[in-house]
Design a protein around this motif. Structure first.
Motif, PDB file in Angstrom:
ATOM      1  N   LEU A  93       0.827  -1.209   0.000  1.00 33.72           N
ATOM      2  CA  LEU A  93       0.000   0.000   0.000  1.00 33.72           C
ATOM      3  C   LEU A  93       0.863   1.262   0.000  1.00 33.72           C
ATOM      4  N   LEU A  94       1.972   1.221   0.707  1.00 30.12           N
ATOM      5  CA  LEU A  94       2.874   2.366   0.723  1.00 30.12           C
ATOM      6  C   LEU A  94       3.514   2.577  -0.650  1.00 30.12           C
ATOM      7  N   THR A 140      11.413  -3.059   5.868  1.00 29.89           N
ATOM      8  CA  THR A 140      10.970  -2.417   4.630  1.00 29.89           C
ATOM      9  C   THR A 140       9.763  -1.525   4.882  1.00 29.89           C
ATOM     10  N   THR A 141       8.771  -2.047   5.594  1.00 28.88           N
ATOM     11  CA  THR A 141       7.595  -1.244   5.922  1.00 28.88           C
ATOM     12  C   THR A 141       7.983  -0.012   6.721  1.00 28.88           C
ATOM     13  N   LEU A 157       1.812   7.565   9.757  1.00 28.23           N
ATOM     14  CA  LEU A 157       2.640   6.471   9.252  1.00 28.23           C
ATOM     15  C   LEU A 157       4.022   6.480   9.898  1.00 28.23           C
ATOM     16  N   MET A 158       4.573   7.674  10.029  1.00 30.83           N
ATOM     17  CA  MET A 158       5.906   7.786  10.621  1.00 30.83           C
ATOM     18  C   MET A 158       5.923   7.258  12.050  1.00 30.83           C
ATOM     19  N   LEU A 206      -3.684   4.251   6.329  1.00 26.27           N
ATOM     20  CA  LEU A 206      -3.703   3.478   5.086  1.00 26.27           C
ATOM     21  C   LEU A 206      -5.102   3.178   4.590  1.00 26.27           C
ATOM     22  N   GLY A 207      -6.103   3.247   5.475  1.00 21.94           N
ATOM     23  CA  GLY A 207      -7.465   2.908   5.072  1.00 21.94           C
ATOM     24  C   GLY A 207      -8.140   4.052   4.328  1.00 21.94           C
ATOM     25  N   SER A 208      -9.181   3.704   3.611  1.00 20.41           N
ATOM     26  CA  SER A 208      -9.920   4.713   2.843  1.00 20.41           C
ATOM     27  C   SER A 208     -11.068   5.312   3.622  1.00 20.41           C
ATOM     28  N   GLY A 209     -11.400   4.681   4.791  1.00 23.71           N
ATOM     29  CA  GLY A 209     -12.544   5.138   5.556  1.00 23.71           C
ATOM     30  C   GLY A 209     -12.364   6.485   6.169  1.00 23.71           C
TER      31      GLY A 209
END
Length: 209
Positions: A93-94, A140-141, A157-158, A206-209
């Motif tokens: 996703l990233l 990696t993530t 995210l950070m 990361l979600g679209s909600g």
């Protein structure tokens, strides 16, 4: 947005109960609450748009159930495999967002992974290969999530990536260096606290909600 907030609140409550269960050594309390953390977060997602993220969260739930007893080697390995799927979904996703790794972010994270892997192979060889493989995907993530705000990064995210790394680093520390039951329970409570916070932040971002 109400559904997202309710899911986040439910996840935090389940997480708090799980942390109390770990700190007090109550396995039954963890068995009730821990499997609810990630599904609560998933209720705020859109099944049509968040398929990849939901797949990762299903894997995370499996991992949570397996790791209720963090000292069971077989469960630990299968839990690490489940969380590898979850981390891979976050990485995908990233990357889909256009995030790309930088050396400044990658070097300390992969160096930490390499150091932890060496320690595991020396002191816990039975589980080292599985945990090392998971650690590479986590690195990696974490590297991708560290993209700076000035380059389009997201503070959630950070922080989430950093907390996930800290949580899993503490798993290694607990396993290798803590012997007293009280210290191990305290460490497990901290591990779960940082894990829950990381999941809430990452899923929210990361979600679209």
């Amino acid at each position: 947005m109400g559904r997202v907030r309710r899911g986040r609140a439910a996840a935090l409550v389940a997480g708090a109960v799980t942390v109390i269960g770990a700190w007090t050594g109550s396995v039954p309390l963890q068995r009730v609450a821990k499997p609810l953390i990630v599904p609560a977060l998933a209720t705020g997602l859109d099944p049509a748009r968040d398929r990849v993220l939901l797949t990762g969260l299903v894997a995370a739930t499996v991992g949570d159930v397996l790791l209720i007893d963090p000292d069971d080697d077989s469960a630990l390995e299968w839990g690490a495999r489940a969380f590898t799927v979850m981390q891979a979904s976050y990485t995908y996703l990233l990357l889909r967002r256009g995030v790309r790794p930088t050396l400044l972010d990658a070097i300390p994270r992969y160096a930490g992974w390499a150091a932890a892997s060496v320690l595991m192979f020396r002191r816990q060889p039975a589980v080292a290969s599985t945990l090392s493989g998971y650690g590479a995907v986590l690195a990696t993530t974490s590297t991708l999530s560290a993209c700076s705000l000035s380059h389009g990064g997201d503070r959630r995210l950070m922080i989430g990536g950093a907390l996930f790394t800290a949580s899993d680093a503490l798993i290694v520390f607990r396993r290798l260096f803590l012997a007293e039951d009280r210290h191990r329970r305290t460490a497990e409570a901290i591990i779960l606290s940082t894990y829950v916070a990381a999941q809430v932040l990452l899923v929210d971002a990361l979600g679209s909600g």
